[in-house]
Structure formats: structure tokens, C-alpha cells
Write a protein that holds these residues in place. Structure first.
Motif, PDB file in Angstrom:
ATOM      1  N   TYR A   1      39.481  -4.042  -2.122  1.00 11.65           N
ATOM      2  CA  TYR A   1      39.953  -3.539  -3.405  1.00 11.65           C
ATOM      3  C   TYR A   1      39.887  -4.584  -4.508  1.00 11.65           C
ATOM      4  O   TYR A   1      39.696  -4.250  -5.667  1.00 11.65           O
TER       5      TYR A   1
ATOM      6  N   THR B   1      40.573   6.351   2.369  1.00 16.97           N
ATOM      7  CA  THR B   1      41.849   6.238   1.664  1.00 16.97           C
ATOM      8  C   THR B   1      42.797   7.327   2.131  1.00 16.97           C
ATOM      9  O   THR B   1      42.399   8.496   2.244  1.00 16.97           O
TER      10      THR B   1
ATOM     11  N   CYS C   1      45.718  10.148   2.082  1.00 17.86           N
ATOM     12  CA  CYS C   1      46.290  11.107   1.132  1.00 17.86           C
ATOM     13  C   CYS C   1      47.257  12.025   1.867  1.00 17.86           C
ATOM     14  O   CYS C   1      47.152  12.219   3.089  1.00 17.86           O
TER      15      CYS C   1
ATOM     16  N   VAL D   1      47.424  10.898  -3.589  1.00 16.37           N
ATOM     17  CA  VAL D   1      46.828   9.701  -2.997  1.00 16.37           C
ATOM     18  C   VAL D   1      47.955   8.803  -2.500  1.00 16.37           C
ATOM     19  O   VAL D   1      48.837   8.423  -3.261  1.00 16.37           O
TER      20      VAL D   1
ATOM     21  N   SER E   1      48.128   5.751  -1.606  1.00 20.42           N
ATOM     22  CA  SER E   1      47.829   4.329  -1.720  1.00 20.42           C
ATOM     23  C   SER E   1      48.167   3.864  -3.119  1.00 20.42           C
ATOM     24  O   SER E   1      47.928   4.587  -4.099  1.00 20.42           O
ATOM     25  N   THR E   2      48.695   2.661  -3.220  1.00 22.54           N
ATOM     26  CA  THR E   2      48.975   2.069  -4.528  1.00 22.54           C
ATOM     27  C   THR E   2      48.113   0.834  -4.765  1.00 22.54           C
ATOM     28  O   THR E   2      48.380   0.054  -5.673  1.00 22.54           O
TER      29      THR E   2
ATOM     30  N   GLU F   1      46.715   3.568 -11.384  1.00 19.22           N
ATOM     31  CA  GLU F   1      46.778   5.025 -11.493  1.00 19.22           C
ATOM     32  C   GLU F   1      45.498   5.609 -12.083  1.00 19.22           C
ATOM     33  O   GLU F   1      45.040   6.661 -11.661  1.00 19.22           O
TER      34      GLU F   1
ATOM     35  N   ARG G   1      43.064   6.116  -9.345  1.00 19.13           N
ATOM     36  CA  ARG G   1      43.428   7.202  -8.425  1.00 19.13           C
ATOM     37  C   ARG G   1      43.216   8.559  -9.071  1.00 19.13           C
ATOM     38  O   ARG G   1      42.745   9.500  -8.426  1.00 19.13           O
TER      39      ARG G   1
ATOM     40  N   GLY H   1      40.093  11.403  -7.898  1.00 18.62           N
ATOM     41  CA  GLY H   1      40.893  12.237  -7.014  1.00 18.62           C
ATOM     42  C   GLY H   1      40.444  13.667  -6.853  1.00 18.62           C
ATOM     43  O   GLY H   1      41.262  14.553  -6.597  1.00 18.62           O
TER      44      GLY H   1
ATOM     45  N   TYR I   1      48.666   4.152   4.681  1.00 15.46           N
ATOM     46  CA  TYR I   1      49.364   4.643   3.487  1.00 15.46           C
ATOM     47  C   TYR I   1      50.502   3.697   3.098  1.00 15.46           C
ATOM     48  O   TYR I   1      51.176   3.110   3.932  1.00 15.46           O
TER      49      TYR I   1
ATOM     50  N   ASN J   1      33.515   7.731  -5.560  1.00 20.87           N
ATOM     51  CA  ASN J   1      33.933   8.795  -4.664  1.00 20.87           C
ATOM     52  C   ASN J   1      32.853   8.992  -3.606  1.00 20.87           C
ATOM     53  O   ASN J   1      31.700   9.285  -3.931  1.00 20.87           O
TER      54      ASN J   1
END
Length: 364
Positions: free
Chosen positions: A94, A157, A159, A217, A219-220, A224, A227, A231, A254, A324
Motif C-alpha cells: 500500500y 481486499t 469487505c 470496505v 480496510s483502512t 477514503e 476506497r 468500490g 480486515y 480495480n
């Protein structure tokens, strides 16, 4: 769901197989062998059936439907990634921060389904290059570095998806616009002025909606805007979870708990319910005064969705790009070229000067 469960040795040469994006098979990059994925005898619909939300909250306390995973947490962005246990150090996909991988294990709710990768790394890199090429004022050096730079990381990822049946009672006001006119005198001249007013009427009513697969989602690790930007996955292409789909890829654990995910899901539902209420009130304007929602039949799924990640450090700054893995949609941190901006400012100033000079000459 350990890293070992995601490794499948090639029957021909013994090398690790990997999932082939866009196909339903595993391939060996060493010898070219291909193996189809054995989906087993189960029914696809039953395999990804919804799970009762409140029953799951009770079960978490007793470790029911949990699995142990080896997790490493990035000290910079907080991403929690499953790494191959044979590796002892790796970069976070990331943010490109070095991560020590041997940080222990923890228990997680088992994934129920997965959206398999549909784009290969080459296709994802092309999508990213096209996106960078469409940006004005992006540094040429970064564009070239991104196109020729390091490999992209394929990461699943986590969700949550939520289903719920909602019934809502509300009170509010319906506004009907009307126009009034009056005659006024200004500078000795009579003028007609129009004014729009609103006539409000108290109303009450009920709305209902069944929510299907509200996605959160879990995950942080990414901001935002990332995401929200990527998404959109076609959840009709969900497949029952099989470790084969993760072969050759990483999986993020997660960081948003089931309970926290439901709270975010409810916020999404509440916004839609508010829109439903305003539509039900009708008229030209609406005021919503009270809302009472009853929620029932809450179910959820823990699913994994595919993303390709690129984190680049260029001239001391970090740039992140996310593709994506199903649709090819790209979201990234927009780079700016100071030289291009300065050049553009000079051009604008020159054009403005020419226009001003021409106007002055014409007036003279």
C-alpha cells in the motif's frame, strides 16, 4: 487461512502455481503447466449464502467460524497483510514501507466468497499508464518511472456486505412553491417584481426497502477517496471462497470489525432511506423532521475483492495508485509538475497580455 493454504505446488516441476486472472485455472510460470480449479460438489448458491449477523456476533466470542491467519501490520499505513511464512521482510504493497513479516498470528472470521482477479498485472499496468497519460501537469519522470518501475502487487481486499429489511415511519413537511408579484417604483419607473414563496404542509408516512449486498470496505490502509473510488465490483461474479484464487496473491486482513462494518453499512442505508422519504413526501421541497426505522433479517458476508497496488517513491515523495482488479478503474494520488505549472502560468500571462494589448489598440 494461512499462507501455506494459498500455495499449490506444480505436479510437473514443483514450483508454486498461481491463479490466472480472467481464467478458472492455476498456471506455473516456470514450466507452463496448467491445472483447472476443482470447485468440489457443493452448490454455488449455498456456498456463498448469507450469514446471520447477530448470531455471528455471538459466535465471535466463542471463535466459531474463525480461522487463524499470520498477519503483519505496516507501521506506516496500518495495513494488515498475510505474507508467505517463508519470507521474513517485505515492502507494504500500500505504501512501500519495509515490513517485518514475522509478527504473529490472530483469529479472523472466515471469508465466505471472493471476486477473482479478472485483470492480469500487465493489463492493470496499462490501465494505470493510460490514467497517468491522461493527467495534465503530471511529471514526465514519474509517468515513465511508473510505466517501467516495479511490479504491481495483487492484493485481495476484505469487505463486508450486508442485507437488511427496513421499514420506516416518518414525519415531515411538504413544500409547494408559488409565485407572487408586486409593482414597485424605482427611479421614477414602475417595475414588476416576482418572488417565489413556499407553502408548507405537515405530512407523515411510511417507506420500506430491502437492502441487498450493501458493501463496506473493511480496510483502512487506503484513504477514503481511494476506497470510494474503486468500490464498484460486480458482486454477481462472486465465487465461493477457495484458497486457489489466492495462489500467487496476497490477502489483507480486515481492520474494520464486523460490528463497525455494520455501523458503516447502516449509515449507507440511512442515507438511502432519507432519499426515499423525500421522494415519498413529494412536492417541490421537503423537510424531514423525524425518522423511526425498524431493521430486521440482518445478514452479512465476509468477501475478498481484487485490487492491483503500486506505491512509488519519486524524488522524496510517495505516490500510490490502485487499480480495480475486476474493472480496471484507477484511483491515484495526483502528481504535479512544478515546471509544467509554471510554464502554463507563463503561457496564460502571455495570452492575457496579448488580449489586453489588442483591446487597448482597438479602443484607441
Amino acid at each position: 487461512m494461512s499462507a501455506e493454504e494459498h500455495r499449490f505446488p506444480c505436479e510437473t516441476c514443483g514450483s508454486d502455481l498461481r491463479f490466472d486472472p480472467g481464467g478458472d485455472r492455476l498456471i506455473c510460470d516456470h514450466c507452463g503447466s496448467v491445472e483447472s480449479i476443482d470447485h468440489g460438489p457443493w452448490d454455488r448458491t449455498e456456498a456463498i449464502a448469507e450469514q446471520d449477523f447477530y448470531a455471528a456476533l455471538r459466535a465471535i466470542a466463542s471463535d466459531v467460524e474463525m480461522v487463524e491467519a499470520r498477519i503483519s501490520q505496516c507501521p506506516n499505513c496500518g495495513a494488515r497483510i498475510e505474507f508467505d511464512s517463508a519470507l521474513h521482510a517485505k515492502e507494504c504493497p500500500y505504501c512501500a514501507t519495509p515490513v517485518v513479516t514475522d509478527t504473529g498470528s490472530e483469529r479472523q472470521i472466515k471469508p465466505r466468497a471472493v471476486v477473482p482477479f479478472a485483470l492480469t498485472e500487465e493489463e492493470a499496468r496499462q490501465a494505470m499508464s493510460n490514467w497517468l497519460g491522461s493527467l495534465w501537469f503530471a511529471p514526465n519522470g514519474l509517468t515513465e518511472y511508473a510505466r517501467k518501475g516495479r511490479k504491481l502487487s495483487g492484493v485481495y481486499t476484505p469487505c463486508w456486505t450486508f442485507d437488511a429489511d427496513t421499514k420506516t415511519r416518518y414525519t415531515g413537511q411538504r413544500g409547494i412553491e408559488y409565485t407572487t408579484t408586486r409593482t414597485v417604483t424605482r427611479n421614477g419607473k414602475r417595475q414588476t417584481q416576482s418572488q417565489t414563496k413556499v407553502r408548507w404542509t405537515s405530512v407523515s408516512g411510511r417507506v420500506s426497502r430491502f437492502f441487498d449486498d450493501v458493501l463496506v470496505v473493511a480496510s483502512t490502509a487506503l484513504p477514503e477517496k481511494f476506497r470510494a473510488g474503486i468500490g464498484q465490483w460486480d458482486l454477481t461474479r462472486l465465487e465461493p471462497y477457495l484458497p486457489h484464487y489466492l495462489a500467487g496473491f496476497r490477502a489483507e486482513a480486515y481492520t474494520v470489525s464486523l460490528k463497525e462494518g455494520y455501523e458503516q453499512g447502516r449509515a449507507i442505508m440511512d442515507r438511502q432511506i432519507h432519499r426515499d422519504i423525500k421522494f415519498d413526501i413529494g412536492g417541490d421541497r421537503q423537510r424531514v423532521q423525524s425518522v423511526e426505522t425498524r431493521v430486521s433479517d440482518v445478514t452479512f458476508k465476509h468477501i475478498l475483492v481484487p485490487v492491483w497496488l503500486a506505491a512509488y517513491k519519486y524524488r522524496g515523495a510517495s505516490f500510490r495508485f490502485v487499480v480495480n482488479g475486476q474493472t480496471g478503474q484507477v484511483v491515484g494520488e495526483r502528481p504535479w509538475s512544478i515546471w509544467k505549472l509554471a510554464f502554463a502560468a507563463i503561457i496564460v500571462a502571455l495570452i492575457a497580455g496579448v488580449v489586453g494589448y489588442t483591446a487597448a489598440v482597438n479602443q484607441g
